[in-house]
Write an enzyme that holds these catalytic residues in place. Sequence first.
Site, PDB file in Angstrom:
ATOM      1  CG  ASN A 168      -0.290  -0.113   2.519  1.00 24.74           C
ATOM      2  OD1 ASN A 168       0.681  -0.840   2.672  1.00 24.74           O
ATOM      3  ND2 ASN A 168      -0.792   0.600   3.509  1.00 24.74           N
ATOM      4  CB  CYS A 199      -2.287  -0.411   8.435  1.00 25.41           C
ATOM      5  SG  CYS A 199      -0.888   0.695   8.761  1.00 25.41           S
ATOM      6  CD  GLU A 231      10.440  -1.701  13.338  1.00 24.05           C
ATOM      7  OE1 GLU A 231      11.261  -1.163  12.581  1.00 24.05           O
ATOM      8  OE2 GLU A 231       9.805  -2.731  13.048  1.00 24.05           O
ATOM      9  CD  GLU A 269       1.898  -1.311  10.832  1.00 21.15           C
ATOM     10  OE1 GLU A 269       0.684  -1.614  10.999  1.00 21.15           O
ATOM     11  OE2 GLU A 269       2.323  -0.803   9.795  1.00 21.15           O
TER      12      GLU A 269
END
Length: 487
Positions: A158, A289, A461, A256
Amino acid sequence: MTEHILTVAGVAVDTRHWIGGERVASADTFTDVSPIDGSALGEIARGGPAEAAAAVAAAKAAFPGWAATPRAERARILHAVADGVEKRIEELAIVETTDNGALLRSHRRGVMPRVAHNFRFFADWLLTLDHDDFATRGHTNHVSWDPAGPSVLITPWNAPLMLATWKVAPALAAGNTVVLKPAEWSPLTASLLADIAAEAGLPAGVLNVVQGYGAEIGDALTSHPDVRRISFTGSVPTAQRIAASAAPRLTPLSLELGGKSPLLVFADADLDLAVDLAVEQYDNAGQVCLAATRLLVEESVAEEFTRRFVDKATRLRQGDPRDETTDIGPNIHPRQLEKIDGFVRRALAAGARAVIGGHPKDGQYYAPTLLTEVAQDSEIVQEEVFGPVLTLQTFATEDEAVALANDTRFGLAATLATGDRERAERVGAQLVAGTVWINCFFVRDLQAPFGGSRHSGVGREGGTWSFDFYCDLKNTVTAPKGFKDHG
């Protein structure tokens, strides 16, 4: 040689892997297709266990030299990579738009400059990475970050290059070597990154790029005994397979994953701001997301909010992402479009009402959709659609709003619109999310921790958190006596 070169919007892209500083072909290929019009862009090298083994071997061989490279030199090379990205922003932008269908104007103005910033930020952060020494009964404790080793980075489609370099930059800055596996639906800019890195002087084997399907090359990478770190962005089911693959060797993971984030709109909010935030969730055709796909609106303003939302959303322009006036482009792949439509059709069959949209359009485009009359336990509320589909529910009290917001298995992000500062602090503290935005959306700083709670991920992160993951932290304790004086 020319048989391995694609020309995409006038830009030459090598379709082979990049392993150990050389281009490597595979016996098999897969077809890369543009979501803009469904046209075949070309055949891409399709790697498997042999290419995975070669890439990890190259990364392992290059690791001692790169790990021993002084911080300042590593930072200098990463800045040179950023320079190379900035020189090719237009080329990277048009190739990525052609490959994944995101807006060209966004790639030009935001995404590709952010790619360069990723390298600059982690290069600079490396030079400041430090922890003050501290004393224990007269002994000195010194904390250091030691490079961990070859790292496998598996990235999504994406925002292909930006999300790849969000991982590549800190891994390289930390002194690790990298095997990057881009998503098979959008592999092209990763190949260009390999060229840019080589031109910047990154030693052979420090960055390797391999292409292919997860079941064929991804599994071989994540189960390899010489891999010391794995970072993945993508779906929960794929993450579960990666975790199972890494488990026998206890390879550390950073994951993630998906989201089903809420946008809470209270009656005291600036409704125009709240509507702007809600419509923004259609960005990148809903393939984000972090998107707040669950609109939770206080009952007393729900009707007015919906009216303003529909007025604004129906004015969005959907079409060719290369057109400067386009607001929403296509979805990435026919399979993804079918998945999106399946979610919507099942929701409508279960009693949901489409206020706008609710259907595919020509090609790989899906109409921006808002569904109401949805149950909290329904699939459309609980599962990630990853398309331009929002749901709207109402609440009567603050406690109900928080309960609805937290009632999914995800916890990636949450957005809150309110005019009451105390409420913002109170509600924000109760939301289960890795990131909470208050009266804003998608404001991200690389020094902040990023990741998700629950099924939205493992680990964080960003800033020092990235180095904590990509390094082995060491504490060296030195006694105040026992040394001989050689003076």
